[in-house]
Design a protein around this motif. Structure first.
Motif, short mmCIF file in Angstrom:
data_model
loop_
_atom_site.label_atom_id
_atom_site.label_comp_id
_atom_site.label_asym_id
_atom_site.label_seq_id
_atom_site.Cartn_x
_atom_site.Cartn_y
_atom_site.Cartn_z
N ILE A 166 -2.15 -5.85 -5.31
CA ILE A 166 -1.49 -6.85 -4.47
C ILE A 166 -1.81 -6.60 -3.00
O ILE A 166 -2.09 -7.52 -2.24
CB ILE A 166 0.03 -6.87 -4.71
CG1 ILE A 166 0.33 -7.40 -6.11
CG2 ILE A 166 0.74 -7.72 -3.67
CD1 ILE A 166 1.78 -7.24 -6.52
N ALA A 167 -1.77 -5.34 -2.58
CA ALA A 167 -2.09 -4.99 -1.20
C ALA A 167 -3.53 -5.38 -0.86
O ALA A 167 -3.80 -5.89 0.23
CB ALA A 167 -1.87 -3.50 -0.96
N LYS A 168 -4.44 -5.15 -1.79
CA LYS A 168 -5.85 -5.48 -1.55
C LYS A 168 -6.02 -6.99 -1.39
O LYS A 168 -6.71 -7.46 -0.48
CB LYS A 168 -6.71 -4.98 -2.70
CG LYS A 168 -8.19 -5.14 -2.43
CD LYS A 168 -9.06 -4.84 -3.65
CE LYS A 168 -8.84 -3.47 -4.19
NZ LYS A 168 -9.77 -3.15 -5.30
N PHE B 174 0.83 -1.20 0.00
CA PHE B 174 0.00 0.00 0.00
C PHE B 174 0.87 1.25 0.00
O PHE B 174 0.60 2.20 -0.74
CB PHE B 174 -0.93 -0.02 1.22
CG PHE B 174 -1.82 1.18 1.31
CD1 PHE B 174 -2.84 1.37 0.40
CD2 PHE B 174 -1.63 2.12 2.30
CE1 PHE B 174 -3.66 2.48 0.48
CE2 PHE B 174 -2.45 3.23 2.39
CZ PHE B 174 -3.48 3.41 1.48
N ILE B 175 1.92 1.25 0.80
CA ILE B 175 2.83 2.40 0.84
C ILE B 175 3.55 2.57 -0.49
O ILE B 175 3.70 3.69 -0.99
CB ILE B 175 3.82 2.24 2.02
CG1 ILE B 175 3.07 2.38 3.34
CG2 ILE B 175 4.96 3.25 1.92
CD1 ILE B 175 3.90 2.03 4.56
N VAL B 176 3.98 1.45 -1.09
CA VAL B 176 4.61 1.52 -2.41
C VAL B 176 3.64 2.10 -3.44
O VAL B 176 4.02 2.91 -4.28
CB VAL B 176 5.11 0.12 -2.85
CG1 VAL B 176 5.51 0.11 -4.31
CG2 VAL B 176 6.27 -0.31 -1.99
N ALA B 177 2.38 1.71 -3.35
CA ALA B 177 1.37 2.22 -4.28
C ALA B 177 1.18 3.72 -4.11
O ALA B 177 1.05 4.45 -5.09
CB ALA B 177 0.05 1.49 -4.08
N ILE B 178 1.16 4.19 -2.87
CA ILE B 178 0.98 5.62 -2.63
C ILE B 178 2.18 6.41 -3.16
O ILE B 178 2.02 7.44 -3.83
CB ILE B 178 0.77 5.89 -1.13
CG1 ILE B 178 -0.60 5.38 -0.70
CG2 ILE B 178 0.88 7.38 -0.83
CD1 ILE B 178 -0.86 5.49 0.78
#
Length: 53
Positions: free
Chosen positions: A30-32, A9-13
């Motif tokens: 992937i996080a989801k 999630f942090i990588v996505a942000i």
């Protein structure tokens, strides 16, 4: 597993901030998936943990 979901999630942000749309979308999906797997395993553990005690 929750740590992996938070990490993706942090990588996505961060990727979204810098404008990398494909990377952000992939990391968010992937996080989801990892988050939902964590929730399912947590509920299963709660159910079977109570029966064993």
């Amino acid at each position: 597993m929750l740590r992996w979901a938070i990490g993706f999630f942090i990588v996505a942000i961060i990727a979204a901030i810098f404008g990398f749309g494909g990377i952000a979308t992939g990391a968010a999906s992937i996080a989801k998936i990892l988050f939902f797997v964590f929730i399912i395993l947590f509920v299963v553990t709660l159910i079977f943990g109570r029966k064993a005690s």
